[in-house]
Design an enzyme around this catalytic site. Structure first.
Site, PDB file in Angstrom:
ATOM      1  N   GLY A 290     116.612 -40.163  -8.540  1.00  0.00           N
ATOM      2  CA  GLY A 290     117.853 -39.657  -9.121  1.00  0.00           C
ATOM      3  C   GLY A 290     118.420 -40.620 -10.133  1.00  0.00           C
ATOM      4  N   GLY A 291     119.658 -40.353 -10.541  1.00  0.00           N
ATOM      5  CA  GLY A 291     120.290 -41.166 -11.562  1.00  0.00           C
ATOM      6  C   GLY A 291     120.603 -42.580 -11.122  1.00  0.00           C
ATOM      7  N   PHE A 292     120.716 -42.810  -9.796  1.00  0.00           N
ATOM      8  CA  PHE A 292     121.100 -44.132  -9.324  1.00  0.00           C
ATOM      9  C   PHE A 292     120.053 -44.781  -8.428  1.00  0.00           C
ATOM     10  CE2 PHE A 292     125.354 -42.646 -10.473  1.00  0.00           C
ATOM     11  CZ  PHE A 292     125.824 -43.759 -11.142  1.00  0.00           C
ATOM     12  N   GLY A 293     118.926 -44.097  -8.169  1.00  0.00           N
ATOM     13  CA  GLY A 293     117.944 -44.754  -7.334  1.00  0.00           C
ATOM     14  C   GLY A 293     116.798 -43.856  -6.920  1.00  0.00           C
ATOM     15  N   LYS A 294     115.824 -44.476  -6.234  1.00  0.00           N
ATOM     16  CA  LYS A 294     114.692 -43.749  -5.678  1.00  0.00           C
ATOM     17  C   LYS A 294     114.921 -43.518  -4.194  1.00  0.00           C
ATOM     18  CE  LYS A 294     110.748 -45.122  -8.586  1.00  0.00           C
ATOM     19  NZ  LYS A 294     109.452 -45.826  -8.588  1.00  0.00           N
ATOM     20  N   LYS A 311     117.430 -44.488   0.495  1.00  0.00           N
ATOM     21  CA  LYS A 311     117.774 -44.470  -0.925  1.00  0.00           C
ATOM     22  C   LYS A 311     117.997 -45.903  -1.401  1.00  0.00           C
ATOM     23  CE  LYS A 311     120.905 -42.253  -4.214  1.00  0.00           C
ATOM     24  NZ  LYS A 311     122.017 -41.299  -4.374  1.00  0.00           N
ATOM     25  N   ASP A 410     127.880 -32.848  -9.222  1.00  0.00           N
ATOM     26  CA  ASP A 410     126.488 -32.609  -9.617  1.00  0.00           C
ATOM     27  C   ASP A 410     125.856 -31.595  -8.667  1.00  0.00           C
ATOM     28  OD1 ASP A 410     124.303 -32.887 -11.254  1.00  0.00           O
ATOM     29  OD2 ASP A 410     123.536 -34.679 -10.266  1.00  0.00           O
TER      30      ASP A 410
END
Length: 609
Positions: A290-294, A311, A410
């Site tokens: 995602g936008g902030f991490g795997k 995460k 989102d």
């Protein structure tokens, strides 16, 4: 004999598998005997598979209820004896309500109970002798009720008891000697006597008795309190010194500047535990990005080998990464609902921020719609309808039952996860915002996924519950069509198509059946299809104020029809919008033609060659 043994084994497995169902029934029966003015236990329905997503419920790794936390929840009515049928219950917190009736004898069956708080209610009758069977009980609070009679001598047999509060009742008789030797006790406000050689207990706290032991019990806590105060002052000075030189972090919502985290029951994992669980964060374990991490699939060490999703946040040393971590932990800690992803634990190091969630066996709605693997069936129509309703209930909880309200920012099929039973769970709170209750809005950078972002949010930068509702409407279209919010225009060979625009054209052309995902192979209910499409288009109305609230969406999905006046209003507004659009297109075309003619005349007059 082998057949009998196999039968007994099979019966044991069936009983083990059915245990969560029986807990659901028990909690539902407890709820039915309580008056719930605030709707705190509305979600305790008897048709759920597991009780672990119920509000105020905490379970262990085996899906057994271990905690019921309903302090000061505005409950009245009586306490059901069925509560004694939860053998793994460790905490029962019902203090500060208006519960009446007696204390059920069946509480004595809770062999795992360590904390029992029923203080501040309107309970009557005597204290049950059966409480003396709670061998693990450490904290007992029955204060500020209307209990009468004597203190059962059976309470003297509680080996782990270190805190008892029976103050402000109508108890009489003598306090058992052993109950004057626990670490903390309070019996004031009763007609009790402390025994032959001690002062009467009426109107006084026996902690101030005349024995040396009593003096020690007063002096030691005083010394401990002074030491605690000194430690607090030192910690405050260190914190102030650190904050004095710390770069300022901008937070959108006034009043939300303090990011001290209170994790409660959430577990703190070590880095090593999560490193082992994910195979050293192997790429083969990656579930998504995602936008902030795997997000990695992991298996926790232990006899049960519990599967989790870990995460791992990117760029945690930058302000955005830190804020994302704090936001997600805070918001998920606040939001407790079966259709909201719950947080199991976290891990922090100087360079890492990790969050641990339950593993969702069926991944995300988006993956099940678009990444269908060989021999894996597509989501059938009833499952899609249930997913739509579950996601709507989760958003309704965030918007209308959390205080302050939470805006997800989102909402899309990729952020709605599916557990083993294909129950929808709203997840990924990396972009979420708490709303300013006074202004009912926040101003932020525009964040989200193109195709799901409401037009007014793009224009003003102000998200609201209405922008979430827009995203939910687009997600409904994803569920029905199986398409992305924006997809390539294969017919024209270039450019992209907005899913909303495509659906509107098909609806206006009376071609509803062309909308449906072909993987369904025409196995769907046409009336439900029509209703869901109408709800989706109402949710994506160009004018935010015309969009329904999520509670209205839930009602429409649970019912059979969309209110006719709302649908007619949408059709009129959409027709007017389309006419204005076509008029602007014609004006632009006319202006272009006129400009071309003027240029051509100018060339002729100048003798152009």
């Amino acid at each position: 004999m082998k057949l009998i043994a196999f039968g007994l084994l099979l019966l044991g497995c069936i009983q083990s598998f059915a245990t969560p169902d029986s807990q659901v029934v028990i909690l539902h029966q407890i709820r039915m005997m309580l008056n719930d003015t605030r709707g705190v236990v509305n979600g305790w329905n008897d048709n759920q598979v597991s009780p672990c997503y119920f509000n105020a419920i905490i379970c262990n790794q085996d899906q057994q209820v271990t905690s019921i936390t309903l302090s000061s929840s505005g409950l009245s009515g009586v306490l059901s004896p069925r509560i004694g049928d939860l053998p793994y219950l460790q905490q029962l917190l019902l203090d500060g309500n208006n519960i009446t009736g007696g204390i059920p004898q069946e509480l004595g069956n809770l062999s795992s109970l360590t904390t029992l708080k029923l203080g501040g209610n309107n309970l009557i009758g005597s204290i049950p002798d059966s409480l003396g069977r709670l061998s693990k009980l450490q904290n007992l609070d029955l204060s500020k009720n209307h209990l009468s009679g004597k203190i059962p001598t059976s309470l003297s047999n509680l080996p782990s008891l270190n805190d008892i509060n029976l103050a402000d009742n109508n108890l009489d008789g003598e306090i058992p000697k052993q109950l004057l030797q626990v670490s903390h006790y309070n019996y004031i406000g009763n007609q009790l006597n402390c025994g032959q050689h001690l002062i009467p207990c009426k109107g006084s706290d026996v902690n101030t008795g005349g024995s040396k032991n009593s003096i020690v019990k007063v002096v030691l806590p005083s010394i401990g309190g002074a030491v605690t105060l000194i430690v607090i002052v030192v910690l405050f000075l260190l914190w102030w010194q650190r904050m004095r030189y710390r770069p300022e972090i901008y937070v959108d919502v006034p009043g939300q500047h303090d990011h001290n985290l209170e994790f409660g029951q959430i577990k703190r994992f070590s880095w090593r535990e999560l490193q082992i669980a994910t195979g050293n964060f192997s790429e083969q374990s990656v579930l998504g990005k995602g936008g902030f991490g795997k997000v990695y699939k992991g298996v926790l060490p232990g006899p049960h080998g519990k599967k989790v999703a870990v995460k791992r946040l990117f760029e945690v040393e930058k302000p955005d990464g830190e804020i994302a971590f704090l936001r997600e932990v805070e918001l998920i800690s606040i939001a407790v609902h079966k259709n909201i992803l719950r947080l199991i634990g976290f891990c922090t190091t100087p360079t890492e921020r990790l969050l641990v969630y339950p593993y969702m066996e069926n991944l995300s709605v988006a993956s099940r719609l678009r990444d269908i693997k060989l021999n894996e069936p597509a989501l059938d129509w009833p499952t899609r309808v249930r997913i739509a309703l579950g996601a709507a209930r989760g958003l309704e909880y965030l918007h209308e039952h959390c205080n302050p309200k939470i805006i997800h920012r989102d909402v899309k099929a990729a952020n709605v996860l599916l557990d083993a039973n294909f129950e929808a769970v709203v997840g990924d709170f990396g972009l979420a915002k708490m709303m300013d209750i006074e202004r009912n809005t926040v101003t932020t950078r525009v964040r989200g996924t193109m195709g799901h972002i409401a037009p007014e949010y793009l224009k003003t930068g102000r998200p609201s519950v209405k922008t979430d509702i827009f995203g939910y409407g687009v997600m409904l279209l994803e569920i029905v069509t199986g398409e992305r919010a924006i997809f390539p225009d294969f017919l024209e060979g270039a450019g992209e198509i907005m899913l909303i625009d495509q659906v509107k054209l098909l609806v206006q052309g009376g071609r509803l059946t062309d909308i449906v995902d072909r993987n369904l192979d025409n196995a769907y209910n046409f009336e439900e299809l029509e209703k869901i499409i109408q709800i989706a288009l109402l949710c994506t109305h160009v004018e935010p104020d015309r969009r329904p609230a999520m509670s209205e969406v839930v009602q429409m999905l649970e019912g059979n029809v969309v209110p006719a006046e709302q649908w007619e209003e949408w059709q009129v507004a959409e027709l007017a919008r389309r006419q204005q659009y076509e008029m602007r297109q014609q004006q632009q075309l006319f202006s272009f033609s006129e400009e071309s003619l003027n240029i051509q005349e100018a060339i002729q007059l100048s003798g152009g060659r």
